[in-house]
Write a protein that holds these residues in place. Structure first.
Motif, PDB file in Angstrom:
ATOM      1  N   HIS A  91       0.813  -1.291  -0.018  1.00  0.00           N
ATOM      2  CA  HIS A  91      -0.027  -0.196   0.008  1.00  0.00           C
ATOM      3  C   HIS A  91       0.850   1.305  -0.150  1.00  0.00           C
ATOM      4  N   GLU A 350      -8.044   2.976  -2.774  1.00  0.00           N
ATOM      5  CA  GLU A 350      -6.994   3.396  -2.624  1.00  0.00           C
ATOM      6  C   GLU A 350      -6.685   3.992  -4.406  1.00  0.00           C
ATOM      7  N   GLN A 353      -4.502   2.992  -8.413  1.00  0.00           N
ATOM      8  CA  GLN A 353      -4.684   1.515  -8.627  1.00  0.00           C
ATOM      9  C   GLN A 353      -5.064   1.225  -9.932  1.00  0.00           C
TER      10      GLN A 353
ATOM     11  N   ARG B 120       0.104  -5.813  -5.626  1.00  0.00           N
ATOM     12  CA  ARG B 120       0.514  -4.488  -5.954  1.00  0.00           C
ATOM     13  C   ARG B 120       2.008  -4.163  -5.825  1.00  0.00           C
TER      14      ARG B 120
END
Ligand code: FES
Lengths: 370, 395
Positions: A91, A350, A353, B120
């Protein structure tokens, strides 16, 4: 550094060596190998190692970071993006360094206040230890001290908005700034004040006035209650000739702006709002808001369909393949806003992304880079 | 009313229009529309359950595999400096082969399916990842992730049926050049990475003049960039770095690429071509529901039974059935999902095609030889029949 005995700069040789290593490492890149052994040795990627962790007040943690050699430094007031792994997922959040531009060892200081629902801030508060590697991006943002420095400077902050403004103050003190500097900072309780010792130290520098207000605890601070024109007059009677820098919660920013506008010196006030934590997803069946396809400059009212269909209905033709979530051809970046995955039902907000357009529905206002 | 989906494309409505569903062969499994949708729901639930459970353990798994792969690669490259000790050199070839196999299968193939996008992580993102083989990732994502995984085993649409060169299905028309089937397959096996690279070219369409230079040029630019660098690395830079051992290193690197080619070809051909796997026609799969798509994936894929190590080295494509149901779930989860998928199959009487490596690969080569000849000579292989009541087109 930067010179070898023969007097030739190291950089071109190093460049050629890195080039050779890149060919050897193809297609993965050198960093994909070095990170497994020494994550601080990177050819291309900027990262940072946490070297010190200091928990001064409840709910806040101050980290010292040592960036890899790609770090180009920052200007006091700017922010950096920091990437941290929480439960397997990386993150990224923005933080403003709160140290001086001239920190002698090139280190970066971040103070992170943990929000109750803040994934990254809580993780850092609870688990950051020296040795932790984080992803880092070069500093960015227009909110910073200009060069040459204005002569007189007023700094105002509230809550965790202190970080960019504290960086400015520390930078000015390090530079032995000759003009006048006033720093007004607001917290709700004395216990919330971070960097208290540092503020006391800075307040003793020549030409610097530091005043802390405690909005929720009458009589506890140097000034009483919320920001007023009197506080300003008290700390910086010379404010008309100064440039002012402000960062804090929205309500406080509005109050400060009103005072400045009222005095006719709104043009001298430079502001930055904090990066708000991603909003909680609205209810499931809430179809509203605007879908912005920002790369094409097209806006459309949210119809509740998956984004691929909404984009096509708006006359756009994003790339796609399967239209059922398996091929990842339709992946595009959600710049802001919240979307819900139609297969898993999971909502996510978020910023910046990549998401699959064919299986994600916008929830409220969403900005997609299509 | 009803279309009959039979393995190997025996669509009764198409092939034998006079016969109806009530003529379905004895022993055929009949799935009602409700059955199909219920299967879809069960599989969706299995998927959602797995997605919700992804986390730190999956991250650790893929990074552990990467560490082993990089370690093997470095060890293999280092062993090339001691060609005068043949066992060391041979071990180096082995390590480099394993490194390439892991890179292409458990890492590359799976990462490019988006299996780790949820992490990610820049280095493991499906849009950015490149693998250690000559095929550019973006072309593969089109031919594989999109074409093959969407249109799995639909004759005329899924170009993985024979890769435009081989005849692997009785519903593909026979031409005399198919007599060369075994030879072409052997060549494809040896040169597999180059075959994969050329896949998006659609060679048969170029031969037939359906694709011109304008279509080919962007592909060729990609090949030049990607394959050029791969060739430079394996056949020039690393051999040169070993100085006097240039030739032995060159041979070693070539051998590692070859071993990887033989292995990946074999595993991949076991995924869809053993006997018992179904193929489908465009008509019978038009306007599929999600449940029907799931059922087609199950009937059109085959697993290979084996040890955990075998599964890792196959990139868990030994769980081809689970991979086709859930192409974007981390592949190391497939062994956990397999018993539950098999359970669904057995409850609905569906075949769950699995067997040891030798059996599956033997049956693949059997087909390669068999379909070199026209159906008139060799007939059609017997396969279990599954009858699906279609959701669309039903009056
Ligand atoms: S079009 Fe295939 S994932 Fe969206």
């Amino acid at each position: 550094m930067g010179q070898i005995a023969a007097g030739r700069p190291v950089a071109p040789m190093l460049g050629r060596l890195v080039g050779l290593f890149e060919t050897m490492a193809t297609p993965h890149g050198v960093d994909r190998y070095t990170e497994l052994i020494a994550p601080t040795v990177t050819a291309n990627e900027l990262r940072a190692r946490v070297t010190d962790v200091h928990r001064e007040v409840a709910d806040s943690v101050t980290l010292q970071l040592r960036p890899t050699r790609q770090w180009r430094g920052f200007r006091a007031g700017q922010f950096v993006r920091v990437g941290v792994v929480v439960d397997g997922v990386r993150h990224t959040r923005c933080f403003s360094p709160c140290g001086s531009e001239h920190a002698d060892d090139g280190r970066l200081e971040l103070t992170v206040k943990a929000h109750p629902s803040g994934l990254v801030s809580r993780e850092l508060l609870e688990r950051a230890e020296p040795g932790l590697m984080v992803d880092l991006e070069q500093a960015a943002g227009e909110f910073h001290l200009p060069r040459p420095r204005p002569r007189d400077i007023v700094l105002i902050s509230g809550g965790s908005g202190i970080t960019p403004v504290l960086a400015m103050l520390r930078t000015l003190v390090d530079e032995r700034h000759e003009g006048r500097v006033a720093f007004l900072h607001y917290v709700s309780r004395p216990d919330d004040l971070v960097h208290a010792g540092e503020l006391r130290r800075l307040g003793k520098a020549l030409g610097v006035t530091v005043a802390v207000g405690c909005t929720g605890t009458p009589g506890a601070g140097d000034v009483d209650g919320h920001f007023t024109a009197e506080h300003l007059a008290q700390a910086a009677p010379w404010v008309r000739g100064a440039q002012s820098y402000l960062c804090g919660p929205a309500r406080m920013m509005t109050a400060v702006r009103e005072v400045y506008d009222g005095m006719g010196i709104g043009g001298n006030l430079h502001t930055e709002a904090f990066e708000a934590a991603p909003a909680a997803p609205p209810a499931d069946d809430d179809v509203r808001g605007t879908v912005t396809f920002s790369a094409s400059g097209v806006d459309a009212a949210n119809t509740g369909d998956v984004l691929l269909e909404q984009a096509e209905a708006a006359g756009l033709s994003p790339e796609y393949g399967c239209r059922m979530g398996i091929c990842f051809s339709c992946t595009a970046v959600r710049r802001s806003g919240c979307t819900r995955n139609a297969l898993t039902g999971k909502a996510d907000a978020e910023p910046d992304q990549p998401i699959q357009l064919c299986i994600n529905r916008p929830v409220g206002d969403v900005d997609i880079a299509v | 009313m009803f279309a009959l989906l039979g393995p190997l494309g025996r669509t009764i409505t198409r092939r034998e229009p006079a016969r109806r569903d009530d003529d379905a062969r004895p022993g055929a499994v009949v799935l009602s529309r409700e059955d199909v949708e219920e299967i879809g729901r069960e599989l969706d639930a299995l998927r959602a359950e797995t997605v919700a459970d992804l986390g730190a353990a999956d991250r650790k798994y893929i990074y552990d595999v990467i560490k082993v792969q990089r370690g093997m690669e470095v060890a293999g490259r280092a062993a090339m400096y001691v060609p005068f000790l043949p066992p060391v050199w041979l071990a180096g070839v082995g390590a480099l082969s394993l490194s390439k196999i892991l890179d292409n299968m458990e890492i590359g193939h799976n990462v490019m399916h988006g299996q780790y996008d949820w992490m990610r992580e820049r280095g493991l993102n499906s849009r950015e990842f490149e693998w250690d083989t000559v095929c550019p990732a973006d072309q593969w994502r089109h031919s594989h992730n999109y074409m093959h995984h969407t249109f799995t085993n639909i004759v005329g649409k899924d170009r993985d049926i024979g890769y435009g060169i081989l005849r692997m299905d009785p519903d593909q028309r026979w031409y005399p050049h198919h007599l060369g089937n075994p030879l072409f397959a052997a060549m494809l096996m040896v040169l597999f990475e180059w075959g994969v690279m050329l896949h998006d070219l659609e060679i048969e369409n170029v031969v037939q003049g359906k694709r011109g230079w304008a279509d080919i040029k962007p592909l060729a630019v990609g090949w030049w960039r990607k394959a050029g660098r791969q060739v430079l690395k394996d056949y020039a830079v690393f051999p040169a770095l070993t100085g006097p051992f240039f030739v032995t290193t060159l041979v070693g690197n070539g051998a590692a690429n070859l071993v990887r080619n033989l292995w990946t070809f074999s595993i991949i051909f076991c995924g869809h071509f053993p006997t018992g796997v179904a193929s489908f026609s465009e008509e019978e799969t038009a306007d599929e529901s999600r449940g029907e798509w799931y059922v087609r994936q199950m009937l059109g894929s085959a697993n290979i039974a084996g040890s955990p190590l075998f599964h890792v080295l196959s990139g868990n494509l030994s769980h081809q059935i689970e991979h086709h149901l859930f192409p974007d779930l981390p592949a190391h989860r497939y062994p956990q999902l397999a018993p539950r998928v098999e359970d669904i199959c057995s409850r609905y009487g569906l075949p769950y095609n699995t067997g040891g490596f030798l059996r599956q690969i033997g049956s693949v080569w059997g087909k390669i030889f068999r379909f070199a000849l026209p159906n008139a000579l060799v007939g059609r292989p017997g396969v279990p029949t599954v009858v699906i009541e279609r959701s669309s087109g039903a009056a």
